[in-house]
Design an enzyme around this catalytic site. Sequence first.
Site, PDB file in Angstrom:
ATOM      1  N   ASP A 106     114.677  99.578 -42.701  1.00  0.00           N
ATOM      2  CA  ASP A 106     114.498  99.498 -41.258  1.00  0.00           C
ATOM      3  C   ASP A 106     113.368  98.494 -40.972  1.00  0.00           C
ATOM      4  OD1 ASP A 106     115.228 100.943 -38.559  1.00  0.00           O
ATOM      5  OD2 ASP A 106     113.056 101.120 -38.646  1.00  0.00           O
ATOM      6  N   HIS A 300     122.459 105.008 -41.193  1.00  0.00           N
ATOM      7  CA  HIS A 300     121.179 104.303 -41.178  1.00  0.00           C
ATOM      8  C   HIS A 300     120.143 104.857 -42.146  1.00  0.00           C
ATOM      9  CE1 HIS A 300     117.961 101.861 -39.583  1.00  0.00           C
ATOM     10  NE2 HIS A 300     117.233 102.944 -39.365  1.00  0.00           N
TER      11      HIS A 300
END
Length: 323
Positions: A106, A300
Amino acid sequence: MKFPEPHYVDTNGIRMAVYEQGPKNGVAVVMCHGFPELGYSWRHQLPAVAGAGFRAIAPDQRGYGNTGGPKGPDAVPLYDIAHLTDDLAGMLDALGIDKAVFAGHDWGGMVTWQMALRHPDRVAGVIGVNTPFIPRGPIDPIAGMRMVFGEDMYIVYFQKFGIAEKIFDADAARSMRFWYRKSAMKLTDFDALPADQKNLSFLKSFDTDESTWLGTQLLNAEELDYYTKAFEKSGFEGGINWYRNFTRNWQLTEGQTEKIDVPCLMISAADDIVLRPEMTAGMENHIADLEKHVIADCGHWTQSEKPDELNALMTDWLKRRFG
């Protein structure tokens, strides 16, 4: 294996909490978290990397957890890419480490790729988890996101100081339950949605009843408690400030050479709707030594969703290239 207690180093004006496992004389592997994450987000990877013979290091970065950081609107520029990368270089200095392999997920991935450009003498290799190397674009990224997705897109919404953090700080446990969810759909299903359902306006769901939230909860009770206590301590302001520096970072990186000359591993997640696997196309133009993989059926939160698959890819590459 129990997640280690932190030790602290002074770097670049902050006192950084650092979590370590593995031999001190092993090649250092620094794992950089994103939002809203912590060094703890690498809890499954730290023992695996250490067990492979490496010095595994995961800091709470600026603004997060036991590190924390400066507060207030005037402090926003103190979370730009220069500060975030200088924090890590200073951490290496404090730990007596010349070079390290940097892994990032991320936002941590963005910092990791920039480490290779801003501090190339400190980087032995790079592992991108979900986050590809993204070359500098032709326009201010916030202007671009606003143009494509509108004001409700979460990164655009984060630009308003004091708004999003107030929402999340009100109930840190609920905020963690909101963010840490396994993706409810495949990327192909997401792409088939009407345009007005693809503007990444995640925060509209936050005000609804939890029973209506899509996807399944990823954190068990012990993990939720750890994250909750950490964010009750630090608040969300520092982490959101990273997003408030997109424009500043774009300005700071003007004219920066975008070639990375160390071995790199890119691990994508097949169903990450924000950091999509196809975003890795063209990375070869900037990185001569690049290996790519995609983890199937993964959204994610790769470190938590598919820890065994991620650990296997990371440790295999590390042993081949740095063992």
